[in-house]
Write an enzyme that holds these catalytic residues in place. Structure first.
Site, PDB file in Angstrom:
ATOM      1  N   LYS A   1       0.920  -1.229   0.161  1.00 51.33           N
ATOM      2  CA  LYS A   1       0.080   0.080  -0.072  1.00 51.33           C
ATOM      3  C   LYS A   1       0.995   1.206   0.052  1.00 51.33           C
ATOM      4  CE  LYS A   1      -3.514   2.558   2.430  1.00 51.33           C
ATOM      5  NZ  LYS A   1      -3.849   2.982   3.966  1.00 51.33           N
TER       6      LYS A   1
ATOM      7  N   GLY B   1     -10.791   8.140   6.790  1.00 55.71           N
ATOM      8  CA  GLY B   1     -11.823   9.241   7.025  1.00 55.71           C
ATOM      9  C   GLY B   1     -13.418   8.676   7.526  1.00 55.71           C
TER      10      GLY B   1
END
EC number: 2.8.1.10
Length: 259
Positions: free
Chosen positions: A98, A186
């Site tokens: 990632k 988020g």
């Protein structure tokens, strides 16, 4: 639920879990198990077999069917991210990486230029590259073109809990992408994860919302159920929106017949 395909790997779970911020390794492991996830992301600094209290590689490796996705969190440039990816692959044996490059610690927004540079090289080297990016449709397409196995646009700022503030841009990315789109960062609540799946995301990545919950394992399970519900709802076919009310049980003919 259909399989999530990333590179040559398939996963039955569409929830990806981050492993940071937990109060303890034990709490993190319980949450991972409760979620049913098959893919977790781990910061390179947590691959530390010499110091058991800091090491996550050992405990996570004991969970059957779990794949590790190292991340480059802490990298400020493409060069640093590439170096971190090489070390992570050597330590973990995982082909996943990632790519996270956020040079400004105040807002932690991903650097699009450095991210593209790193991903182009890592994809060519055979990594299964999953970049964390701003919700930018042009960047997402460019990353797909250089060989990324997915794109991971942010829902909102890392750890902010502001939800899917980028929803409209994410929808565009979904429409234009040929690789899985995974919302990352988020999300605060399971309902937001469900909404992301309903709009067309192939998976969601959650960390803070689970890690800081009063009961992380219970929250992880709630997210898992929400992700599955959103995916199943999308496949079932959501009803179209209407600008006005539409009666579900019209009574006009019935009332006319009784006059």
């Amino acid at each position: 639920m259909d399989s999530l395909r990333l590179g040559t790997y398939t996963f039955s779970s569409r929830l990806i879990l981050g492993t940071g911020k937990f109060s303890s390794t034990s709490a993190m492991i319980k949450a991972v198990r409760a979620s049913g996830t098959q893919l977790v992301t781990v910061a390179l600094r947590r691959f530390n077999r010499e110091q058991a209290e800091d090491d996550l590689f050992g405990p996570l490796s004991e969970i059957e069917g779990l794949t590790l996705m190292p991340n480059t969190s802490g990298a400020a440039t493409a060069k640093e991210a590439i170096k971190a990816a090489h070390i992570a692959r050597e330590l973990s044996g995982s082909p996943f990486i990632k790519v996270e490059i956020h040079p400004n610690p105040h807002h932690l927004m991903p650097d699009p230029i450095e991210t593209w540079e790193a991903c182009k090289i890592l994809a060519a080297e055979g990594f299964i590259v999953m970049p964390y990016i701003p919700a930018d449709p042009v960047l997402a397409k460019r990353l797909e073109e250089v060989g990324c196995s997915s794109v991971m646009p942010l829902g909102s700022a890392i750890g902010s809990g502001q939800g899917l503030s980028t929803a409209e841009m994410v929808k565009i990315i979904i429409r234009e992408s040929s690789v899985p789109v995974i919302v990352d960062a988020g999300l605060r609540s399971p309902s937001e994860a469900c909404a992301a799946m309903e709009m067309g995301c192939e998976a969601v990545l959650v960390n803070s919302a689970v890690a800081v919950a009063r009961d992380p394992a219970a929250m992880a399970l709630a997210f898992a159920k929400a992700v599955e519900a959103g995916f199943e709802a999308r496949n079932a076919g959501l009803m179209p929106r209407s600008g006005s009310a539409v009666a579900t049980s019209p009574l006009t003919s019935f009332l006319g017949a009784t006059r």
